[in-house]
Design a protein around this motif. Sequence first.
Motif, PDB file in Angstrom:
ATOM      1  N   ILE A  52       0.837  -1.194   0.000  1.00 49.09           N
ATOM      2  CA  ILE A  52       0.000   0.000   0.000  1.00 49.09           C
ATOM      3  C   ILE A  52       0.875   1.248   0.000  1.00 49.09           C
ATOM      4  CG2 ILE A  52      -1.696   1.303   1.370  1.00 49.09           C
ATOM      5  CD1 ILE A  52      -2.654  -1.460   2.441  1.00 49.09           C
ATOM      6  N   ASN A  53       0.454   2.249  -0.762  1.00 50.68           N
ATOM      7  CA  ASN A  53       1.157   3.528  -0.769  1.00 50.68           C
ATOM      8  C   ASN A  53       0.130   4.669  -0.743  1.00 50.68           C
ATOM      9  OD1 ASN A  53       0.299   4.014  -3.497  1.00 50.68           O
ATOM     10  ND2 ASN A  53       1.966   2.675  -4.189  1.00 50.68           N
ATOM     11  N   ALA A  54       0.630   5.882  -0.686  1.00 49.56           N
ATOM     12  CA  ALA A  54      -0.245   7.057  -0.596  1.00 49.56           C
ATOM     13  C   ALA A  54      -1.200   7.148  -1.781  1.00 49.56           C
ATOM     14  CB  ALA A  54       0.596   8.332  -0.489  1.00 49.56           C
ATOM     15  N   ALA A  55      -0.725   6.838  -2.969  1.00 45.72           N
ATOM     16  CA  ALA A  55      -1.560   6.938  -4.168  1.00 45.72           C
ATOM     17  C   ALA A  55      -2.746   5.978  -4.104  1.00 45.72           C
ATOM     18  CB  ALA A  55      -0.727   6.672  -5.415  1.00 45.72           C
ATOM     19  N   ILE A  56      -2.521   4.774  -3.620  1.00 43.47           N
ATOM     20  CA  ILE A  56      -3.608   3.793  -3.513  1.00 43.47           C
ATOM     21  C   ILE A  56      -4.665   4.283  -2.533  1.00 43.47           C
ATOM     22  CG2 ILE A  56      -4.212   1.482  -2.658  1.00 43.47           C
ATOM     23  CD1 ILE A  56      -1.519   0.515  -3.847  1.00 43.47           C
ATOM     24  N   LEU A  57      -4.227   4.734  -1.359  1.00 40.36           N
ATOM     25  CA  LEU A  57      -5.197   5.189  -0.363  1.00 40.36           C
ATOM     26  C   LEU A  57      -5.938   6.428  -0.833  1.00 40.36           C
ATOM     27  CD1 LEU A  57      -3.509   4.552   3.100  1.00 40.36           C
ATOM     28  CD2 LEU A  57      -4.943   3.044   1.714  1.00 40.36           C
ATOM     29  N   ARG A  58      -5.251   7.296  -1.556  1.00 36.99           N
ATOM     30  CA  ARG A  58      -5.872   8.522  -2.063  1.00 36.99           C
ATOM     31  C   ARG A  58      -6.915   8.204  -3.149  1.00 36.99           C
ATOM     32  NH1 ARG A  58      -1.416  11.191  -1.981  1.00 36.99           N
ATOM     33  NH2 ARG A  58      -0.777  10.590  -4.063  1.00 36.99           N
ATOM     34  N   SER A  59      -6.563   7.314  -4.070  1.00 37.97           N
ATOM     35  CA  SER A  59      -7.450   7.045  -5.211  1.00 37.97           C
ATOM     36  C   SER A  59      -8.515   5.980  -4.927  1.00 37.97           C
ATOM     37  CB  SER A  59      -6.638   6.645  -6.442  1.00 37.97           C
ATOM     38  OG  SER A  59      -5.993   5.407  -6.221  1.00 37.97           O
ATOM     39  N   GLU A  60      -8.197   4.998  -4.089  1.00 38.24           N
ATOM     40  CA  GLU A  60      -9.114   3.885  -3.875  1.00 38.24           C
ATOM     41  C   GLU A  60      -9.712   3.835  -2.475  1.00 38.24           C
ATOM     42  OE1 GLU A  60      -7.750   0.052  -5.392  1.00 38.24           O
ATOM     43  OE2 GLU A  60      -6.161   1.105  -6.480  1.00 38.24           O
ATOM     44  N   GLY A  61      -9.127   4.594  -1.544  1.00 38.06           N
ATOM     45  CA  GLY A  61      -9.577   4.533  -0.166  1.00 38.06           C
ATOM     46  C   GLY A  61     -10.921   5.189   0.056  1.00 38.06           C
ATOM     47  N   ILE A  62     -11.678   4.612   0.969  1.00 40.66           N
ATOM     48  CA  ILE A  62     -12.947   5.204   1.375  1.00 40.66           C
ATOM     49  C   ILE A  62     -12.819   5.602   2.847  1.00 40.66           C
ATOM     50  CG2 ILE A  62     -14.277   3.980  -0.380  1.00 40.66           C
ATOM     51  CD1 ILE A  62     -15.237   2.043   1.714  1.00 40.66           C
ATOM     52  N   PRO A  63     -13.656   6.508   3.322  1.00 43.26           N
ATOM     53  CA  PRO A  63     -13.522   6.995   4.694  1.00 43.26           C
ATOM     54  C   PRO A  63     -13.609   5.876   5.739  1.00 43.26           C
ATOM     55  CG  PRO A  63     -14.987   8.423   3.449  1.00 43.26           C
ATOM     56  CD  PRO A  63     -14.714   7.222   2.594  1.00 43.26           C
ATOM     57  N   PHE A  64     -12.816   6.016   6.779  1.00 37.56           N
ATOM     58  CA  PHE A  64     -12.752   5.031   7.857  1.00 37.56           C
ATOM     59  C   PHE A  64     -14.137   4.744   8.423  1.00 37.56           C
ATOM     60  CE2 PHE A  64     -12.660   4.077  12.371  1.00 37.56           C
ATOM     61  CZ  PHE A  64     -11.869   2.946  12.411  1.00 37.56           C
ATOM     62  N   ILE A  65     -14.904   5.762   8.690  1.00 38.47           N
ATOM     63  CA  ILE A  65     -16.222   5.580   9.313  1.00 38.47           C
ATOM     64  C   ILE A  65     -17.143   4.743   8.432  1.00 38.47           C
ATOM     65  CG2 ILE A  65     -17.234   7.737   8.469  1.00 38.47           C
ATOM     66  CD1 ILE A  65     -17.755   6.272  11.982  1.00 38.47           C
ATOM     67  N   VAL A  66     -17.007   4.874   7.125  1.00 40.63           N
ATOM     68  CA  VAL A  66     -17.811   4.073   6.192  1.00 40.63           C
ATOM     69  C   VAL A  66     -17.374   2.613   6.271  1.00 40.63           C
ATOM     70  CG1 VAL A  66     -18.390   3.691   3.744  1.00 40.63           C
ATOM     71  CG2 VAL A  66     -18.245   6.027   4.662  1.00 40.63           C
ATOM     72  N   VAL A  67     -16.069   2.384   6.243  1.00 43.78           N
ATOM     73  CA  VAL A  67     -15.533   1.019   6.348  1.00 43.78           C
ATOM     74  C   VAL A  67     -15.985   0.393   7.666  1.00 43.78           C
ATOM     75  CG1 VAL A  67     -13.432  -0.365   6.553  1.00 43.78           C
ATOM     76  CG2 VAL A  67     -13.558   1.465   4.851  1.00 43.78           C
ATOM     77  N   GLN A  68     -15.835   1.129   8.741  1.00 40.81           N
ATOM     78  CA  GLN A  68     -16.206   0.626  10.063  1.00 40.81           C
ATOM     79  C   GLN A  68     -17.683   0.201  10.085  1.00 40.81           C
ATOM     80  OE1 GLN A  68     -16.529   3.468  13.342  1.00 40.81           O
ATOM     81  NE2 GLN A  68     -15.199   2.116  14.557  1.00 40.81           N
ATOM     82  N   ARG A  69     -18.551   1.048   9.559  1.00 36.71           N
ATOM     83  CA  ARG A  69     -19.984   0.766   9.535  1.00 36.71           C
ATOM     84  C   ARG A  69     -20.288  -0.465   8.667  1.00 36.71           C
ATOM     85  NH1 ARG A  69     -22.081   5.639   7.438  1.00 36.71           N
ATOM     86  NH2 ARG A  69     -21.113   6.664   9.192  1.00 36.71           N
TER      87      ARG A  69
END
Length: 154
Positions: A52-69
């Motif tokens: 994982i790198n910054a570009a992956i989290l920036r382009s593919e990442g979704i907000p933590f609260i959404v993942v948690q839910r």
Amino acid sequence: MKKVAIDCEMVEGYSKKLLARVSIVNDSGDVIYNEYVQQNDVKNYLECITGINAAILRSEGIPFIVVQREVAKLINGHILVGHDLRADLEALGLTHPVDKIIDTYKIKPYSSHPTPSLKFLAKHYLGKNIQQGVHDSVEDARTAMELCLRVYPK
């Protein structure tokens, strides 16, 4: 009650480990959830381990609260399987009923080894080579499920 297996990848924050990817598979090994998590304040992506790198989290990442839910909904009412689940649940900020957890790190015969890493257990009990370089949370979740099903069949 159905079983689902989870595995998470973490990156290093400045004060704690941060959730960066969550993968969940069903008892057939089918992926039912696989998401990257947006994170700020990352000190080290541990890219050689996590992939994982910054570009992956920036382009593919979704907000933590959404993942948690979403994860909370998916695991609710199921037996949760994984390897060293304490770390994964802590990173997710979730709890799960103790009587609905199967942690391959703690169940016999696997827990009889001094340091029962998932990599060791996969090789020793399944004849599989995993974590050869970058870790894949889908592969790790599937491996935990396979180990579980050897002891607690469907």
